[in-house]
Design an enzyme around this catalytic site. Structure first.
Site, PDB file in Angstrom:
ATOM      1  N   SER A 133     -12.795   3.509   6.928  1.00  0.00           N
ATOM      2  CA  SER A 133     -13.245   3.417   8.327  1.00  0.00           C
ATOM      3  C   SER A 133     -14.052   4.653   8.679  1.00  0.00           C
ATOM      4  CB  SER A 133     -12.036   3.326   9.266  1.00  0.00           C
ATOM      5  OG  SER A 133     -11.290   2.170   9.005  1.00  0.00           O
ATOM      6  N   ASP A 176       0.840  -1.198   0.000  1.00  0.00           N
ATOM      7  CA  ASP A 176       0.000   0.000   0.000  1.00  0.00           C
ATOM      8  C   ASP A 176       0.883   1.259   0.000  1.00  0.00           C
ATOM      9  OD1 ASP A 176      -2.494   1.174   0.058  1.00  0.00           O
ATOM     10  OD2 ASP A 176      -2.791   0.941   2.220  1.00  0.00           O
ATOM     11  N   HIS A 177       0.429   2.321  -0.638  1.00  0.00           N
ATOM     12  CA  HIS A 177       1.041   3.662  -0.540  1.00  0.00           C
ATOM     13  C   HIS A 177       2.564   3.690  -0.643  1.00  0.00           C
ATOM     14  CE1 HIS A 177      -2.646   5.731   0.314  1.00  0.00           C
ATOM     15  NE2 HIS A 177      -2.940   4.866   1.268  1.00  0.00           N
TER      16      HIS A 177
HETATM   17  P1  13P Z   1      -8.573   3.944   7.342  1.00  0.00           P
HETATM   18  O1  13P Z   1      -7.526   3.688   8.368  1.00  0.00           O
HETATM   19  O2  13P Z   1      -9.145   5.291   7.458  1.00  0.00           O
HETATM   20  O3  13P Z   1      -9.581   2.858   7.288  1.00  0.00           O
HETATM   21  O4  13P Z   1      -7.837   3.926   5.904  1.00  0.00           O
HETATM   22  C1  13P Z   1      -7.264   2.750   5.440  1.00  0.00           C
HETATM   23  C2  13P Z   1      -6.626   2.935   4.126  1.00  0.00           C
HETATM   24  O5  13P Z   1      -7.028   3.723   3.322  1.00  0.00           O
HETATM   25  C3  13P Z   1      -5.475   2.061   3.817  1.00  0.00           C
HETATM   26  O6  13P Z   1      -4.898   2.383   2.589  1.00  0.00           O
END
Ligand code: 13P
Length: 291
Positions: free
Chosen positions: A221, A81-82
Site C-alpha cells: 500500500s 499471514d505472518h
Molecule cells: P500494507 O498494509 O502496508 O499494504 O501491508 C500489507 C501486508 O504486507 C500484509 O502482509
C-alpha cells in the site's frame, strides 16, 4: 479453484505478471476480492492476519474462505499471514489454509531457519489430517524485518524501514529453511509511508540474483504502480496489500452509512457498497499486476 501458491506465483512471473494478496478480516471483503478475480480472469491470494486466525471466529473465517476459494472459477489461495505460533498454524491449515508465512523475521538467522523447518515438520506430521496432504501446503518465509503494524496503518517514516534483507544470507536461508517463497525487506513497511517509499532497488537486485524462489513484497500500500511493476521484473511475484483496501472500505462506510440508516437501516444496501469499494480496488490492482 484450489491452487498451489508457489506454482501459481512462478507461473505468473513466467508470463511477466505478479499475483496480489489481500488481507481479509471478514467474508464480505473476501467475496469482493474473489469476484474481482473472477471478473478479471486472474488468480488471487486471500490473506488472513495472525490476530484474526488466533480466534475461534477467525478459524471459522478460514474455513469459509476455503469454500469460497474452492468454488471460484479462477485459482485462489488462502494464506495464513505472518504466523509464528505453531498451534495457530496447525489449526489454520486444518481449517483450510493452503499456505502459511512462517514468520521468523524477528528471530536470529538460525532461529528463523529453525522455525520454518519446525513448521514444515509439524505440517508433515499432521499431513493425514489434510484433504490434499502436507505436500500441498506451501511455506513462505521472511528474511529481514518490516517496520509498521500489520493491522493498523500508523505512518512509518521510510527511513525507519527496519532490518533490510541481507542478500549474502539469501541462498543459504532458502536452501536450509526450505522456504518456497521469500518475503524481503527492501525499504517496504506495513501501513502508511511517511513521505515517498524508498525502495532499495540495489538490494532487491542482489537478492533476486541469489535465489530462484519467487520473492514477496509486503507493505505494498502506497508504493506507486510503476515501482510494483519494476519489482516484478526483479522476481517479485507476490505483492501484499492490506492498508489501501481498508482505507477504501472505511471511507465508503463513512460516506454511505447515514444514507443507508435513513433508508430503513438498510444493511444489505450498505454491504453492497462495501462490496463495490473492495472489488474496485482489488480489480484495479489485479489488472495492474496481472496483465
Ligand atoms: P500494507 O498494509 O502496508 O499494504 O501491508 C500489507 C501486508 O504486507 C500484509 O502482509
Amino acid at each position: 479453484m484450489r491452487a498451489k501458491l508457489d506454482e501459481l506465483v512462478t507461473a505468473a512471473l513466467q508470463r511477466g505478471a505478479a499475483v496480489p494478496a489481500f488481507t481479509c478480516y471478514d467474508f464480505a471483503t473476501a467475496t469482493a476480492v474473489v469476484e474481482a478475480a473472477e471478473e478479471t480472469g486472474l488468480p488471487v491470494i486471500l490473506n488472513v492476519a495472525p490476530k484474526t486466525a488466533a480466534s475461534r471466529a477467525g478459524q471459522r473465517l478460514i474455513a469459509a474462505l476455503r469454500g469460497l476459494a474452492d468454488g471460484a472459477v479462477v485459482p485462489v489461495c488462502v494464506q495464513l499471514d505472518h504466523a509464528s505460533d505453531l498451534a495457530v498454524i496447525r489449526e489454520s491449515v486444518r481449517s483450510g489454509a493452503d499456505c502459511v508465512l512462517a514468520d521468523g523475521s524477528s528471530l536470529g538467522f538460525e532461529e528463523n531457519i529453525a522455525l520454518v523447518r519446525e513448521v514444515r515438520a509439524a505440517l508433515d506430521a499432521d499431513g493425514g489430517l489434510y484433504d490434499h496432504g502436507a505436500a500441498a501446503i506451501v511455506l513462505e518465509a521472511e528474511l529481514g524485518g518490516l517496520a509498521g503494524d500489520e493491522d493498523k496503518a500508523f505512518g512509518v517514516d521510510a527511513g525507519e524501514a527496519a532490518g533490510l534483507t541481507d542478500p549474502a544470507q539469501v541462498r543459504d536461508f532458502v536452501e536450509r529453511s526450505g522456504a518456497q517463497l521469500l518475503a524481503v525487506a527492501i525499504g517496504n513497511v506495513h501501513g502508511k509511508y511517511k513521505g515517498a517509499p524508498q525502495i532499495r532497488w540495489d538490494v532487491l537486485g542482489r537478492i533476486s540474483a541469489e535465489t530462484d524462489v519467487p520473492l514477496v513484497l509486503h507493505g505494498a500500500s502506497g508504493i506507486p504502480a510503476d515501482e510494483l511493476l519494476k519489482a516484478r521484473t526483479l522476481g517479485v511475484g507476490k505483492v501484499n496489500f492490506n492498508t489501501e483496501l481498508r482505507t477504501g472500505i472505511l471511507a465508503t462506510l463513512e460516506a454511505e452509512t447515514a444514507a443507508h440508516r435513513a433508508d430503513g437501516e438498510n444493511l444489505q444496501g450498505l454491504l453492497g457498497r462495501w462490496n463495490v469499494s473492495a472489488k474496485e480496488f482489488a480489480a484495479a490492482t489485479l489488472r495492474t499486476l496481472g496483465e
